[in-house]
Scaffold this motif. Sequence first.
Motif, PDB file in Angstrom:
ATOM      1  N   GLU A   6       3.109  25.653  10.803  1.00  0.00           N
ATOM      2  CA  GLU A   6       4.495  26.091  10.918  1.00  0.00           C
ATOM      3  C   GLU A   6       4.701  26.826  12.233  1.00  0.00           C
ATOM      4  O   GLU A   6       3.766  27.435  12.768  1.00  0.00           O
ATOM      5  N   ARG A  10      10.723  30.632  13.156  1.00  0.00           N
ATOM      6  CA  ARG A  10      11.601  29.573  12.658  1.00  0.00           C
ATOM      7  C   ARG A  10      13.033  29.830  13.130  1.00  0.00           C
ATOM      8  O   ARG A  10      13.467  30.971  13.238  1.00  0.00           O
ATOM      9  N   ASN A  23       7.500  34.249  11.333  1.00  0.00           N
ATOM     10  CA  ASN A  23       6.995  33.347  10.305  1.00  0.00           C
ATOM     11  C   ASN A  23       5.467  33.343  10.219  1.00  0.00           C
ATOM     12  O   ASN A  23       4.827  32.309  10.201  1.00  0.00           O
TER      13      ASN A  23
END
Length: 263
Positions: A6, A10, A23
Amino acid sequence: MTTTGEPLVRKYSENGVTTLTLNQPERRNSLSMAMLEALSEELSLVADEAETRVVVLASAGRVFCAGHDLREVREQFASHEFQLALFNQCSKVMQQIVNLPKPVIARVAGVATAAGCQLVASCDLAIAADTARFATPGVNIGLFCSTPMVALSRNVSRKHAMEMLLTGEMISAARAAEIGLVNRAVDEQVLDETVYGMARTVADKSGHTLKIGKEAFYRQLEMPLADAYELTSKVMADNMQANDAQEGICAFLDKRKPEWKDS
């Protein structure tokens, strides 16, 4: 990128509001060099996005931000060059937030300590869940929170800032609101409703006007009174020539909703 693939930060945009979310909850969203660089990049991009009128700074997981990544710091004990680069990068990000031509609202759920508290203080507005807590605890580990002190001391009174810096103790969200570190402490169940309600209210204004006002606000803060009035008198006279100021005044007098052109 995080260990799960990830992104470290974000990004989500809707109706003029862009949310940047720290994040890396497994590392308590610590401000490692990588996290700071990722956040800096996103702030640079959003600064030029015409569709973004307000930025919300949020975090994943149960900790808003635990400050610098002490594991990373320990690994680099021998490198004064790295330490200086880290704190310079952090200072750059905090100044990017202040200098961003769009208002930034911190959405604080969980703990915000050291540079995490600095991050909250650097935002233009901050809404905290009533379960959030704040501290500048560097003094407890022999590392005074000197860079967090810059943002903290520009948001709360001198004695309140020194109390946090010298004791290193946690304060509640209610106390943070009382001393001006955050705007409001609200029930966790209505945190998003409050944050995004405020964001939508601000985003409904002229983006051009918000940019002018935010820049002038921070410039005049550090000025003597006479200089501040000289600056803001010129800012208002210049602002009056803008399309949006003239449209807004006409709309008010005509009892209609203004149509902003952001110019």
